[in-house]
Design a protein around this motif. Structure first.
Motif, PDB file in Angstrom:
ATOM      1  N   LEU A 324      38.105  43.229  49.397  1.00 10.80           N
ATOM      2  CA  LEU A 324      38.256  44.044  49.364  1.00 10.80           C
ATOM      3  C   LEU A 324      39.496  44.454  50.165  1.00 10.80           C
ATOM      4  N   GLY A 325      39.900  43.067  51.095  1.00  7.77           N
ATOM      5  CA  GLY A 325      40.548  43.567  52.326  1.00  7.77           C
ATOM      6  C   GLY A 325      41.631  42.937  51.583  1.00  7.77           C
ATOM      7  N   MET A 326      41.186  41.949  51.244  1.00  3.62           N
ATOM      8  CA  MET A 326      42.704  41.060  49.994  1.00  3.62           C
ATOM      9  C   MET A 326      43.258  42.178  48.993  1.00  3.62           C
ATOM     10  N   ALA A 327      42.549  42.976  48.754  1.00  7.21           N
ATOM     11  CA  ALA A 327      42.755  43.657  47.439  1.00  7.21           C
ATOM     12  C   ALA A 327      43.988  44.324  48.139  1.00  7.21           C
ATOM     13  N   GLN A 328      43.048  45.618  48.989  1.00 11.36           N
ATOM     14  CA  GLN A 328      44.331  46.273  49.614  1.00 11.36           C
ATOM     15  C   GLN A 328      45.356  46.223  50.293  1.00 11.36           C
ATOM     16  N   SER A 329      45.429  44.528  51.131  1.00  7.72           N
ATOM     17  CA  SER A 329      46.511  44.501  51.221  1.00  7.72           C
ATOM     18  C   SER A 329      47.739  43.940  50.572  1.00  7.72           C
ATOM     19  N   SER A 330      47.397  43.387  48.713  1.00  4.08           N
ATOM     20  CA  SER A 330      47.756  43.053  47.588  1.00  4.08           C
ATOM     21  C   SER A 330      48.588  44.120  47.521  1.00  4.08           C
ATOM     22  N   SER A 331      47.582  45.537  47.420  1.00  8.26           N
ATOM     23  CA  SER A 331      48.723  46.777  46.559  1.00  8.26           C
ATOM     24  C   SER A 331      49.800  47.671  47.631  1.00  8.26           C
ATOM     25  N   ARG A 332      49.529  46.864  49.309  1.00  4.29           N
ATOM     26  CA  ARG A 332      50.391  47.368  50.207  1.00  4.29           C
ATOM     27  C   ARG A 332      51.814  46.869  49.997  1.00  4.29           C
ATOM     28  N   ASP A 333      51.518  45.154  49.459  1.00  7.20           N
ATOM     29  CA  ASP A 333      52.421  44.424  49.100  1.00  7.20           C
ATOM     30  C   ASP A 333      53.963  44.789  48.700  1.00  7.20           C
ATOM     31  N   PRO A 334      55.632  44.955  49.528  1.00 12.21           N
ATOM     32  CA  PRO A 334      56.512  45.772  48.810  1.00 12.21           C
ATOM     33  C   PRO A 334      56.448  45.728  47.669  1.00 12.21           C
ATOM     34  N   ASN A 335      56.213  44.317  46.755  1.00  8.62           N
ATOM     35  CA  ASN A 335      56.297  44.491  45.270  1.00  8.62           C
ATOM     36  C   ASN A 335      55.381  44.556  44.373  1.00  8.62           C
ATOM     37  N   TRP A 336      54.099  45.612  44.980  1.00  8.43           N
ATOM     38  CA  TRP A 336      53.014  46.183  44.308  1.00  8.43           C
ATOM     39  C   TRP A 336      52.006  47.404  44.635  1.00  8.43           C
ATOM     40  N   LEU A 337      53.926  48.556  45.738  1.00 13.10           N
ATOM     41  CA  LEU A 337      53.567  49.518  45.687  1.00 13.10           C
ATOM     42  C   LEU A 337      52.972  50.019  44.204  1.00 13.10           C
ATOM     43  N   GLY A 338      51.634  51.071  44.946  1.00 16.96           N
ATOM     44  CA  GLY A 338      51.370  51.898  43.754  1.00 16.96           C
ATOM     45  C   GLY A 338      50.379  51.385  43.404  1.00 16.96           C
ATOM     46  N   THR A 339      49.974  50.070  43.546  1.00 13.61           N
ATOM     47  CA  THR A 339      49.090  49.177  42.323  1.00 13.61           C
ATOM     48  C   THR A 339      47.347  49.285  42.832  1.00 13.61           C
ATOM     49  N   ILE A 340      47.090  50.079  43.693  1.00 18.87           N
ATOM     50  CA  ILE A 340      45.859  50.091  44.669  1.00 18.87           C
ATOM     51  C   ILE A 340      44.911  50.436  43.683  1.00 18.87           C
ATOM     52  N   ASN A 341      44.719  51.585  42.782  1.00 16.70           N
ATOM     53  CA  ASN A 341      43.897  52.144  42.151  1.00 16.70           C
ATOM     54  C   ASN A 341      43.064  50.200  41.256  1.00 16.70           C
ATOM     55  N   THR A 342      43.934  49.974  40.919  1.00 13.80           N
ATOM     56  CA  THR A 342      43.760  49.004  40.152  1.00 13.80           C
ATOM     57  C   THR A 342      43.654  47.793  40.907  1.00 13.80           C
ATOM     58  N   ALA A 343      43.580  47.685  41.847  1.00 12.15           N
ATOM     59  CA  ALA A 343      43.216  46.904  43.041  1.00 12.15           C
ATOM     60  C   ALA A 343      41.792  46.939  43.134  1.00 12.15           C
ATOM     61  N   LEU A 344      41.592  48.664  43.424  1.00 11.75           N
ATOM     62  CA  LEU A 344      40.004  48.870  43.577  1.00 11.75           C
ATOM     63  C   LEU A 344      39.007  48.832  42.775  1.00 11.75           C
ATOM     64  N   ALA A 345      39.845  49.068  40.652  1.00  6.65           N
ATOM     65  CA  ALA A 345      39.290  48.993  39.957  1.00  6.65           C
ATOM     66  C   ALA A 345      38.369  47.446  39.717  1.00  6.65           C
ATOM     67  N   PHE A 346      39.374  46.139  40.000  1.00  5.40           N
ATOM     68  CA  PHE A 346      38.790  44.645  40.204  1.00  5.40           C
ATOM     69  C   PHE A 346      38.157  44.739  41.034  1.00  5.40           C
ATOM     70  N   VAL A 347      38.152  45.062  42.176  1.00  8.59           N
ATOM     71  CA  VAL A 347      36.306  44.581  42.935  1.00  8.59           C
ATOM     72  C   VAL A 347      35.132  45.526  42.188  1.00  8.59           C
ATOM     73  N   SER A 348      35.675  46.609  42.149  1.00 11.77           N
ATOM     74  CA  SER A 348      34.582  47.790  41.462  1.00 11.77           C
ATOM     75  C   SER A 348      34.047  46.782  40.764  1.00 11.77           C
ATOM     76  N   ILE A 349      34.496  45.938  39.345  1.00 16.00           N
ATOM     77  CA  ILE A 349      34.062  45.711  38.764  1.00 16.00           C
ATOM     78  C   ILE A 349      33.606  43.551  38.589  1.00 16.00           C
ATOM     79  N   VAL A 350      33.391  43.056  39.792  1.00 13.78           N
ATOM     80  CA  VAL A 350      33.628  42.043  40.436  1.00 13.78           C
ATOM     81  C   VAL A 350      32.668  42.412  41.264  1.00 13.78           C
ATOM     82  N   PHE A 351      32.805  43.249  42.075  1.00 15.06           N
ATOM     83  CA  PHE A 351      31.091  43.654  42.875  1.00 15.06           C
ATOM     84  C   PHE A 351      30.252  44.475  41.857  1.00 15.06           C
TER      85      PHE A 351
END
Length: 375
Positions: A324-351
């Motif tokens: 979850l921390g990696m997903a949140q940090s990835s979505s805060r990367d300047p190259n990937w701003l605005g992708t927080i929903n996708t990151a959380l969806a991926f984490v939800s699927i895995v869990f």
């Protein structure tokens, strides 16, 4: 079927098929979804809610999702096309999400560790697989040392510090270690709480009630920050090791209460029968009482394991960045701003995959170990 005529004779009549509304799909719908007016209203409401949720979700996650390779969220944030999930980010950051900062050229060690783990667990749990005794010896006697050597290194292998461990790999390490070690400790605590020896009973009760009275986040904070303050100068334990110990102790307290509930559900006659056979305390519990108590508490124990797996996300507060921390940090990367929903969806699927798998296996165990009377 027979009918009595006016003359008193029995005349055989052909069997009549049941009404069409009582069999097949129509019969199932009538029995389970439309058996009464309240049931029918709830069914209609549920179908309406699914209609409101599922089509937009499929549209976002699949139909208008972005799947192509890329190094930024440019394609995902275009305004001339409908917005969808940015699976491009997941593809680009997949290694970080799974392995954390583990070196790329050493990730085969992580793959080998979990491949061996899943193979050993499957051999132990799947019915029909031979040599279960050797699988158990490997899983509990050899595998822990082999896994630590592969993950950490040393003795000829390059060392990868635990600060580089992260992503899903860290969740699995924490959950696996916590589950394997907290179960036997919880069983001993449950037995200690029911012990007739005052000191053992008092210590068990004090530990269980103290741990259950504080949240896991407090235990992790104390293990990471407060505990080193009580150590002699120059003595220090690995931060990840302290976190693992905290998780094990926290989980063991809850498992102890689950097991105690199972022990209290065992009829007194089982204890008396075991003692009549001349079994001592340990044999009585190992051969007669605990097998029955653990069978009863399978749902609650698995529920604790699922909660433990989800609680591994809390280690981010002590500097260990899991999935979850990696997903949140990835979505805060300047190259990937605005992708927080996708990151959380991926984490939800895995869990969901891991938790649903544990839940289904627990139901399989319940059916396999069921000893009641079936009609």
């Amino acid at each position: 079927m027979a009918e009595i005529t006016a003359s008193g004779q029995h005349v055989a009549l052909p069997d009549q098929p049941p009404p069409a509304s009582e069999v097949g799909l129509l019969g199932w719908l009538r029995k389970n979804l439309f058996s009464s007016l309240p049931n029918a209203l709830l069914t209609i409401l549920a179908v309406y809610l699914l209609y409101l949720i599922i089509p937009p979700l499929l549209d976002w996650a699949i139909i208008h999702a972005h799947w192509e390779d890329g190094t930024n969220a440019k394609e995902c944030t275009r305004t001339d096309i409908p917005a969808g999930a940015c699976w491009t980010m997941v593809r680009a950051r997949f290694g970080i999400l799974i392995y954390g900062f583990y070196p790329d050229f050493e990730r085969w060690r992580v793959d080998l560790v979990f491949l061996l783990q899943f193979a050993a667990i499957a051999a132990l749990l799947i019915e029909g697989v031979p040599l279960k005794k050797y699988s158990a010896i490997f899983l509990f006697g050899i595998y822990p040392f082999l896994a630590f050597w592969l993950l950490y290194g040393g003795l000829g292998a390059s060392v990868v510090e635990t600060s580089a461990w992260g992503g899903l790999m860290l969740n699995l390490v924490l959950a696996t270690t916590g589950i394997v070690l907290s179960l036997p400790l919880g069983i001993f605590l449950a037995l200690g709480r029911r012990s007739k020896l005052p000191i053992i009973r008092l210590l068990s009760v004090a530990f269980i009630e103290f741990v259950r009275g504080v949240p896991l986040i407090t235990v992790l904070f104390m293990a990471s920050v407060v505990f080193p303050l009580f150590m002699p100068e120059g003595v220090n334990f690995n931060k990840l090791l302290r976190v693992v110990v905290g998780i094990i102790l926290f989980s063991a307290a809850y498992i102890a209460e689950n097991v105690r509930g199972g022990l209290q559900a065992i009829p007194k006659g089982q204890y008396e029968g075991a003692m009549a056979l001349g079994l001592n305390y340990w044999k009585m519990n190992a051969l007669v009482i605990l097998p029955q108590a653990l069978r009863i508490t399978i749902p609650s124990i698995v529920n604790s394991f699922i909660g433990l797996f989800m609680d591994t996300t809390l280690v981010v507060i002590v500097g260990q960045i899991e999935l979850l921390g990696m997903a949140q940090s990835s979505s805060r990367d300047p190259n990937w701003l605005g992708t927080i929903n996708t990151a959380l969806a991926f984490v939800s699927i895995v869990f969901f995959i891991f938790c649903f798998g544990m839940s289904r296996y627990s139901q399989y165990l319940e059916r396999k170990l069921y000893t009641g009377h079936r009609r």
